[in-house]
Write an enzyme that holds these catalytic residues in place. Structure first.
Site, PDB file in Angstrom:
ATOM      1  N   GLY A  14       0.836  -1.208   0.000  1.00  0.00           N
ATOM      2  CA  GLY A  14       0.000   0.000   0.000  1.00  0.00           C
ATOM      3  C   GLY A  14       0.868   1.253   0.000  1.00  0.00           C
ATOM      4  CB  VAL A  27      17.762   9.296  -5.327  1.00  0.00           C
ATOM      5  CG1 VAL A  27      18.486   9.884  -6.530  1.00  0.00           C
ATOM      6  CG2 VAL A  27      16.722   8.267  -5.768  1.00  0.00           C
ATOM      7  NE  ARG A  28      17.994  15.455  -4.512  1.00  0.00           N
ATOM      8  CZ  ARG A  28      17.329  16.593  -4.504  1.00  0.00           C
ATOM      9  NH1 ARG A  28      17.278  17.338  -3.415  1.00  0.00           N
ATOM     10  NH2 ARG A  28      16.717  17.016  -5.595  1.00  0.00           N
ATOM     11  NE  ARG A  75      -2.144  -4.319  -1.759  1.00  0.00           N
ATOM     12  CZ  ARG A  75      -1.747  -3.851  -0.572  1.00  0.00           C
ATOM     13  NH1 ARG A  75      -0.797  -4.465   0.093  1.00  0.00           N
ATOM     14  NH2 ARG A  75      -2.307  -2.783  -0.050  1.00  0.00           N
ATOM     15  CG  ASP A 106       3.158  -7.490   7.227  1.00  0.00           C
ATOM     16  OD1 ASP A 106       2.545  -6.587   6.640  1.00  0.00           O
ATOM     17  OD2 ASP A 106       2.623  -8.561   7.561  1.00  0.00           O
ATOM     18  CB  THR A 130       2.665   0.196   6.279  1.00  0.00           C
ATOM     19  OG1 THR A 130       1.294  -0.081   6.606  1.00  0.00           O
ATOM     20  CG2 THR A 130       3.512  -0.123   7.498  1.00  0.00           C
ATOM     21  CG  ASP A 132      -2.096  -0.700   8.382  1.00  0.00           C
ATOM     22  OD1 ASP A 132      -2.958   0.195   8.310  1.00  0.00           O
ATOM     23  OD2 ASP A 132      -2.128  -1.740   7.706  1.00  0.00           O
ATOM     24  CG  ASP A 134       1.117  -3.095  10.899  1.00  0.00           C
ATOM     25  OD1 ASP A 134       1.990  -2.536  10.218  1.00  0.00           O
ATOM     26  OD2 ASP A 134       0.275  -3.865  10.419  1.00  0.00           O
ATOM     27  NE  ARG A 167     -28.142  13.563  11.192  1.00  0.00           N
ATOM     28  CZ  ARG A 167     -28.255  14.219  10.053  1.00  0.00           C
ATOM     29  NH1 ARG A 167     -27.205  14.799   9.519  1.00  0.00           N
ATOM     30  NH2 ARG A 167     -29.406  14.281   9.437  1.00  0.00           N
ATOM     31  NE  ARG A 176      -6.180  -5.687   4.945  1.00  0.00           N
ATOM     32  CZ  ARG A 176      -5.627  -5.016   3.935  1.00  0.00           C
ATOM     33  NH1 ARG A 176      -6.376  -4.285   3.166  1.00  0.00           N
ATOM     34  NH2 ARG A 176      -4.334  -5.103   3.684  1.00  0.00           N
TER      35      ARG A 176
END
Ligand code: ATP
Length: 327
Positions: A14, A27-28, A75, A106, A130, A132, A134, A167, A176
């Protein structure tokens, strides 16, 4: 010790804001140290398709502020096979590459470690990229800070309208397997409840909590639901609707907007530091390692260890504090 002369850099899995500052640093730093650099397009797929190009310091001009990744990401199923890895290896060798920096999560590290064990003459360093947050071996991963700020901005806006109409909103955020974004955003936005994959919150407890809020004269309520909560925001809202009549109940799924946007100052600096450290690690002869940031210092962790220890550790004290501060 293997002497590196040309490295390749890729982003995989991702996308995460902060990948571009990291590519720029790789790169540099490499060119500063007399190395050649190839940018690989579309992650491991680019290794298999030989989709790479030589980069110079100007190839990464004016990208610090860009979300996403200029190298694209993907992916890639074929890289999971022995044949795919062999093709990738042959392409790297044909391009004279002896070091690889992979920026991803991971899954990306699992692929990198397998590849490096099969073909140890290509040194590999991983950078945790990532949203996440994690990964073991780095307190923060690239993209987490920006994504959390994006979520906060969206929830603040939802709070305005929730308050105007009395509300209750169920807001689903990314994660996830990890409640990292949900927890940080929940504290930052004063969410009345935070539901995470790492913790089973009984529906009765949630309802009790929301009723207490109404008793305490709250005019709106926000429940943050991490994507990995097994019930999902819509089903939770349906269940609660049966028992709570004093609120108009709505659901918002924040979705992919959480991945985009200009990287925060934190992610620009983190990306720069990790990219710089990744190349310096390769130059020092390191391989099969991940560069991370612990206690504001760069730390190298064996990829093997990072993967076996891989798990987001929920901070119970933060959950407890959030419950108290949202009474
Ligand atoms: P995110 O945390 O954002 O999902 P990720 O790096 O975990 O990022 P994945 O899609 O799980 O994302 O993995 C990225 C790529 O790594 C896969 O598409 C695949 O090419 C490679 N990969 C994952 N697992 C393996 C494996 N066991 N062997 C070889 N390659 C793998």
């Amino acid at each position: 010790m293997q002497k590196i002369s040309k490295i390749a850099v890729l982003t995989s899995g991702g996308d995460a804001p902060g990948m571009n500052p990291c590519i720029r640093a790789v790169v540099r730093t490499a060119i500063y140290n007399g190395l050649h650099v190839a940018g690989v397009r579309q992650g491991y797929q680019g290794l298999i398709d030989n989709n790479m190009y030589d980069m110079d310091p100007r190839s990464v001009s004016n990208i610090l502020n860009l979300g996403g990744t200029i190298l694209k990401t993907a992916r890639c199923l074929p890289f999971r096979t022995d044949e795919g890895m062999e093709t990738a290896y042959k392409n790297l060798k044909a391009n004279g590459i002896d070091g690889l920096v992979v920026i991803g999560g991971d899954g990306t590290f699992t692929g990198a470690l397998r590849f490096s064990k099969k073909y140890p003459d290509i040194s590999v360093i991983g950078v945790p990229g990532t949203i996440d947050n994690d990964l073991y071996g780095s307190t923060y991963t690239l993209g987490f800070d920006t994504a959390t700020n994006t979520v906060i901005e969206a929830i603040d806006k939802i709070r305005d309208t929730a308050d105007a109409h009395d509300r209750l909103f169920f807001i689903e955020v990314m994660g996830r397997d990890s409640g990292a974004i949900a927890l940080r955003a929940g504290i930052s936005c004063g969410a009345e409840a935070i539901l995470l994959p790492e913790r089973d919150t009984a529906i009765e407890h949630l309802i009790e909590n929301l009723k207490a809020g109404q008793y305490n004269k709250k005019s709106s309520s926000i429940v943050i639901v991490a994507e990995g909560d097994k019930r999902g925001a819509y089903d939770l809202a349906e269940e609660v609707r049966k028992q709570i009549k004093f609120y108009d109940i709505k659901v918002t799924i924040l979705g992919h907007l959480q991945r985009g946007g200009s990287p925060s100052a934190f992610d620009r600096i983190l990306g720069s530091r990790l990219g710089f450290a990744a190349v310096n690690a390769l130059i020092k002869g390191e391989t099969q390692k991940m560069v991370g940031l612990e206690a504001n210092h760069i730390k190298l962790t064996d990829l093997e260890e990072a993967l076996t220890q891989h798990q987001f550790k929920l901070e119970d004290d933060l959950m407890e504090m959030s419950d108290i501060l949202s009474i």
